[in-house]
Enzyme design. Structure first.
Site, PDB file in Angstrom:
ATOM      1  N   GLU A  40       7.574  32.797  39.330  1.00 60.33           N
ATOM      2  CA  GLU A  40       7.904  33.540  38.106  1.00 60.33           C
ATOM      3  C   GLU A  40       8.335  34.961  38.491  1.00 60.33           C
ATOM      4  O   GLU A  40       7.658  35.631  39.270  1.00 60.33           O
ATOM      5  CB  GLU A  40       6.676  33.555  37.174  1.00 60.33           C
ATOM      6  CG  GLU A  40       6.716  34.565  36.045  1.00 60.33           C
ATOM      7  CD  GLU A  40       7.930  34.439  35.115  1.00 60.33           C
ATOM      8  OE1 GLU A  40       8.299  33.319  34.730  1.00 60.33           O
ATOM      9  OE2 GLU A  40       8.521  35.496  34.788  1.00 60.33           O
ATOM     10  N   GLY A  53       7.601  26.520  16.478  1.00 61.50           N
ATOM     11  CA  GLY A  53       7.368  25.231  15.824  1.00 61.50           C
ATOM     12  C   GLY A  53       7.677  24.109  16.797  1.00 61.50           C
ATOM     13  O   GLY A  53       8.650  24.186  17.545  1.00 61.50           O
ATOM     14  N   ARG A 114       3.068  31.786  20.057  1.00 60.31           N
ATOM     15  CA  ARG A 114       3.533  31.464  21.415  1.00 60.31           C
ATOM     16  C   ARG A 114       2.519  31.843  22.480  1.00 60.31           C
ATOM     17  O   ARG A 114       2.367  31.149  23.490  1.00 60.31           O
ATOM     18  CB  ARG A 114       4.838  32.219  21.707  1.00 60.31           C
ATOM     19  CG  ARG A 114       6.035  31.587  21.085  1.00 60.31           C
ATOM     20  CD  ARG A 114       7.251  32.460  21.250  1.00 60.31           C
ATOM     21  NE  ARG A 114       8.361  31.863  20.556  1.00 60.31           N
ATOM     22  CZ  ARG A 114       9.319  31.148  21.136  1.00 60.31           C
ATOM     23  NH1 ARG A 114       9.331  30.972  22.430  1.00 60.31           N
ATOM     24  NH2 ARG A 114      10.278  30.620  20.425  1.00 60.31           N
ATOM     25  N   ARG A 191      32.871  28.524  36.087  1.00 55.68           N
ATOM     26  CA  ARG A 191      32.561  29.966  36.032  1.00 55.68           C
ATOM     27  C   ARG A 191      32.334  30.421  34.591  1.00 55.68           C
ATOM     28  O   ARG A 191      31.538  31.313  34.333  1.00 55.68           O
ATOM     29  CB  ARG A 191      33.693  30.778  36.672  1.00 55.68           C
ATOM     30  CG  ARG A 191      33.696  30.658  38.183  1.00 55.68           C
ATOM     31  CD  ARG A 191      34.498  31.764  38.865  1.00 55.68           C
ATOM     32  NE  ARG A 191      34.693  31.418  40.264  1.00 55.68           N
ATOM     33  CZ  ARG A 191      35.783  30.818  40.748  1.00 55.68           C
ATOM     34  NH1 ARG A 191      36.797  30.544  39.955  1.00 55.68           N
ATOM     35  NH2 ARG A 191      35.867  30.504  42.028  1.00 55.68           N
ATOM     36  N   ASP A 322      16.227  26.450  28.626  1.00 54.17           N
ATOM     37  CA  ASP A 322      17.289  27.391  28.261  1.00 54.17           C
ATOM     38  C   ASP A 322      18.277  27.618  29.401  1.00 54.17           C
ATOM     39  O   ASP A 322      19.440  27.940  29.156  1.00 54.17           O
ATOM     40  CB  ASP A 322      16.686  28.744  27.839  1.00 54.17           C
ATOM     41  CG  ASP A 322      16.275  28.744  26.371  1.00 54.17           C
ATOM     42  OD1 ASP A 322      16.256  27.657  25.757  1.00 54.17           O
ATOM     43  OD2 ASP A 322      15.969  29.834  25.841  1.00 54.17           O
TER      44      ASP A 322
HETATM   45  C1  LIG Z   1      14.219  33.489  17.262  1.00 56.23           C
HETATM   46  C2  LIG Z   1      13.912  32.251  18.043  1.00 56.23           C
HETATM   47  C3  LIG Z   1      13.089  31.276  17.492  1.00 56.23           C
HETATM   48  C4  LIG Z   1      12.830  30.094  18.188  1.00 56.23           C
HETATM   49  N1  LIG Z   1      12.020  29.158  17.626  1.00 56.23           N
HETATM   50  C5  LIG Z   1      11.801  27.990  18.267  1.00 56.23           C
HETATM   51  C6  LIG Z   1      10.968  26.991  17.685  1.00 56.23           C
HETATM   52  O1  LIG Z   1      10.412  27.172  16.605  1.00 56.23           O
HETATM   53  N2  LIG Z   1      10.802  25.824  18.364  1.00 56.23           N
HETATM   54  C7  LIG Z   1      11.405  25.593  19.574  1.00 56.23           C
HETATM   55  O2  LIG Z   1      11.239  24.498  20.123  1.00 56.23           O
HETATM   56  N3  LIG Z   1      12.175  26.541  20.153  1.00 56.23           N
HETATM   57  C8  LIG Z   1      12.384  27.722  19.543  1.00 56.23           C
HETATM   58  N4  LIG Z   1      13.150  28.690  20.127  1.00 56.23           N
HETATM   59  C9  LIG Z   1      13.731  28.440  21.464  1.00 56.23           C
HETATM   60  C10 LIG Z   1      12.695  28.641  22.566  1.00 56.23           C
HETATM   61  O3  LIG Z   1      12.095  29.905  22.445  1.00 56.23           O
HETATM   62  C11 LIG Z   1      13.342  28.537  23.940  1.00 56.23           C
HETATM   63  O4  LIG Z   1      14.233  27.461  23.965  1.00 56.23           O
HETATM   64  C12 LIG Z   1      12.278  28.315  25.010  1.00 56.23           C
HETATM   65  O5  LIG Z   1      11.345  29.362  25.003  1.00 56.23           O
HETATM   66  C13 LIG Z   1      12.946  28.206  26.375  1.00 56.23           C
HETATM   67  O6  LIG Z   1      11.964  28.033  27.353  1.00 56.23           O
HETATM   68  P1  LIG Z   1      12.366  28.084  28.890  1.00 56.23           P
HETATM   69  O7  LIG Z   1      11.102  27.856  29.639  1.00 56.23           O
HETATM   70  O8  LIG Z   1      13.520  27.208  29.149  1.00 56.23           O
HETATM   71  O9  LIG Z   1      12.906  29.558  29.128  1.00 56.23           O
HETATM   72  P2  LIG Z   1      12.147  31.017  28.989  1.00 56.23           P
HETATM   73  O10 LIG Z   1      11.105  30.895  27.962  1.00 56.23           O
HETATM   74  O11 LIG Z   1      13.228  31.968  28.837  1.00 56.23           O
HETATM   75  O12 LIG Z   1      11.430  31.142  30.381  1.00 56.23           O
HETATM   76  C14 LIG Z   1      12.126  31.503  31.539  1.00 56.23           C
HETATM   77  C15 LIG Z   1      11.145  32.117  32.524  1.00 56.23           C
HETATM   78  O13 LIG Z   1      11.832  32.351  33.742  1.00 56.23           O
HETATM   79  C16 LIG Z   1      11.532  33.652  34.211  1.00 56.23           C
HETATM   80  N5  LIG Z   1      12.675  34.078  35.018  1.00 56.23           N
HETATM   81  C17 LIG Z   1      13.889  34.502  34.594  1.00 56.23           C
HETATM   82  N6  LIG Z   1      14.688  34.763  35.637  1.00 56.23           N
HETATM   83  C18 LIG Z   1      13.962  34.494  36.754  1.00 56.23           C
HETATM   84  C19 LIG Z   1      14.250  34.555  38.148  1.00 56.23           C
HETATM   85  N7  LIG Z   1      15.435  34.952  38.604  1.00 56.23           N
HETATM   86  N8  LIG Z   1      13.275  34.197  39.036  1.00 56.23           N
HETATM   87  C20 LIG Z   1      12.056  33.770  38.581  1.00 56.23           C
HETATM   88  N9  LIG Z   1      11.737  33.706  37.269  1.00 56.23           N
HETATM   89  C21 LIG Z   1      12.681  34.051  36.371  1.00 56.23           C
HETATM   90  C22 LIG Z   1      11.327  34.471  32.950  1.00 56.23           C
HETATM   91  O14 LIG Z   1      10.566  35.637  33.209  1.00 56.23           O
HETATM   92  C23 LIG Z   1      10.603  33.469  32.070  1.00 56.23           C
HETATM   93  O15 LIG Z   1       9.218  33.499  32.269  1.00 56.23           O
HETATM   94  C24 LIG Z   1      13.409  29.887  19.466  1.00 56.23           C
HETATM   95  C25 LIG Z   1      14.215  30.879  20.037  1.00 56.23           C
HETATM   96  C26 LIG Z   1      14.461  32.054  19.338  1.00 56.23           C
HETATM   97  C27 LIG Z   1      15.343  33.100  19.968  1.00 56.23           C
END
Ligand SMILES: Cc1cc2nc3c(=O)[nH]c(=O)nc-3n(C[C@H](O)[C@H](O)[C@H](O)COP(=O)(O)OP(=O)(O)OC[C@H]3O[C@@H](n4cnc5c(N)ncnc54)[C@H](O)[C@@H]3O)c2cc1C
Length: 452
Positions: A40, A53, A114, A191, A322
């Site tokens: 991380e 949610g 969260r 790209r 994401d």
């Molecule tokens: C307003 C809003 C409301 C939402 N509501 C919902 C909902 O109700 N239900 C739902 O299912 N989804 C919801 N989402 C979407 C959801 O928040 C995201 O899709 C989800 O959190 C993505 O998780 P992730 O683990 O892929 O990425 P992230 O949560 O972005 O985690 C990425 C991690 O990688 C780390 N990182 C980044 N770069 C590096 C690097 N180079 N080296 C090492 N670590 C790194 C970051 O610090 C972070 O800890 C919502 C999003 C928004 C914006």
């Protein structure tokens, strides 16, 4: 009699300790022949102070990973097959707001803070993630993948999973490398997927004490119900979390004419409520909610353009959550899709670790199974945002900007009738979220492996 695997352990490095990375780590930890390390970038694991949610299938996955009892403690949720109200929709851009739709879904929606959700995940992890390990790049070698971190250390793994969010360093490295070896038209497409794209939507998030809202509006709907207060180009979501002690609020303002332009300013930052005058003529419930909030976190909603693959050509690097498919949040599904990615990838890697299936096949099947689904959800989420903002999405044939659904000259009954039909469309496009079951993912994995 079960045979013991004599295969070498597989070293999986997960870059990113968000929801996607942590669920993957948990799911992989069930396979004794897989060694998992989470790297991380931040100095501690953190989540944004906001609600989330979770729909039926992500919940089923968490339950299968042994988290159900703890998840029940932090949500309102009791799984069932009954249809319950997941959201109430109101037309709120007028002095007297009007209900126009109740979204009934099988099992409803699990709502959590969260931070609580992340705590549950961390408590179940067998190993502590390595923090302050920001990945800068990686290099594939014959003995494995070498990871290079910002603190000038490095590590080696067999499989790298980029779960590092919307600005993924893994995605950047992967696409740059593949673009170098691709014909020019393909290289250009690759790209173009490196930088996220602004959706034209800005969100303002806050969590407020329910008691504060109750003090000025004891019967406010958002104290008890998940609410969507909608109007042309603006809308609010508000729902209770943390046993009703807190209310999660997200205000959305859409400028679809700016979609795919560069967002001017920091994507995420704290701010005072300078947009509140725009809601001056909205119904009292909306104004009361906004009155209770001193500071919002502004969030410019960006997405990842549809990737041609979630997996590198070498089939040693995969993207998840994401990093692979950041989407607009209007079907509440970005994290749910990350959880589904994690479940499928862990099932396939588990098979590769314990059977004759190769790692290449595991990663390629992951892409086959997950990419079409996640990218479809991303398209639906974009359209859902337009519905919330009382807009009709353009079709592929017409292109251009969304058009207005409700016009000034519409009588109130006509507007409500149009919005009711919009509600039906919204539900129809969203029903995948409460009709898909975990068993369908298991079957997809089973079928894909059988076809090898
Ligand atoms: C307003 C809003 C409301 C939402 N509501 C919902 C909902 O109700 N239900 C739902 O299912 N989804 C919801 N989402 C979407 C959801 O928040 C995201 O899709 C989800 O959190 C993505 O998780 P992730 O683990 O892929 O990425 P992230 O949560 O972005 O985690 C990425 C991690 O990688 C780390 N990182 C980044 N770069 C590096 C690097 N180079 N080296 C090492 N670590 C790194 C970051 O610090 C972070 O800890 C919502 C999003 C928004 C914006």
């Amino acid at each position: 009699m079960p045979t013991r695997s004599t295969k070498k352990p597989i070293r999986v490095a997960i870059c990113g300790g968000g929801i996607g990375g942590l669920v993957l780590a948990l799911a992989l930890s069930r396979h004794p022949t897989i060694i998992v390390d989470v790297y991380e970038g931040a100095s501690t694991l953190g989540e944004v102070g906001a609600g989330i949610g979770l729909w039926r299938r992500p919940w089923q996955i968490l339950a299968q990973l042994g988290l159900e009892a703890d998840m029940k403690k932090i949500t309102n949720y009791e799984p069932s097959d009954n249809f319950v109200a997941a959201f109430r929709y109101r037309k709120s851009d007028q002095e007297t707001g009007l209900d126009f739709y109740t979204l009934l879904t099988k099992g409803g929606l699990a709502l959590a803070h969260r931070v609580d959700f992340q705590r549950v995940l961390i408590n179940h992890l067998p190993n502590t993630p390595h923090c302050s390990k920001r990945l800068c790049s990686y290099k594939e070698t014959s003995s494995g993948i070498r990871l290079y971190f910002a603190d000038e250390t490095s590590a080696v793994c067999d499989i790298l999973v980029g779960a590092d969010g919307i600005r993924s360093a893994v995605r950047r490295s992967l696409l740059l490398r593949e673009a170098q070896e691709a014909p020019s038209d393909v290289a250009e497409q690759l790209r173009s997927c490196i930088e996220p794209c602004w959706s034209g939507v800005v969100c303002y998030r806050a969590v407020l004490p329910a008691a504060r809202l109750a003090a000025i509006s004891p019967h406010h709907r958002a104290l008890h119900l998940p609410m969507q207060y909608t109007g042309t180009s603006n809308h609010l979501v508000a729902y209770p979390i943390s046993g009703g002690q807190l209310i999660n609020v997200a205000v959305f303002r859409a400028r679809y004419d700016r979609e795919d332009t560069v967002f001017d300013g920091p994507w995420v930052h704290n701010m005072q409520c300078d947009f509140i005058p725009a809601f001056g003529k909205w119904e009292p419930e909306v104004r009361q909610l906004l009155e209770c909030i001193d500071e919002f976190k502004q969030w410019a909603i960006h997405t990842v353009r549809p990737l041609p693959s979630f997996v590198s050509r070498s089939a040693r690097v995969a993207l998840l959550g994401d990093a692979a498919h950041a989407m607009q949040p209007f079907q509440g599904s970005g994290a749910g899709q990350a959880i589904e990615d994690a479940y499928v990838l862990a099932s396939l890697l588990g098979r590769a670790a314990e059977s004759r299936m190769s790692l290449d096949s595991a990663l390629r099947l992951y892409d086959d199974i997950r990419r079409p689904v996640a990218q479809d959800v991303a398209c639906r989420s974009r359209r859902a945002g337009m519905y919330y903002h009382h807009l009709i999405p353009p079709t592929d044939a017409t292109g251009g900007l969304p058009s207005l659904l409700v016009h000034d000259e519409d009588s109130e009954p006509a507007a409500i009738e149009k919005l009711g039909r919009l509600g039906d469309l919204l539900a129809w496009e969203w029903q995948w979220a409460w009709t898909r079951e975990i068993v369908e993912l298991d079957i997809a994995v089973e079928d894909a492996c059988a076809r090898l």
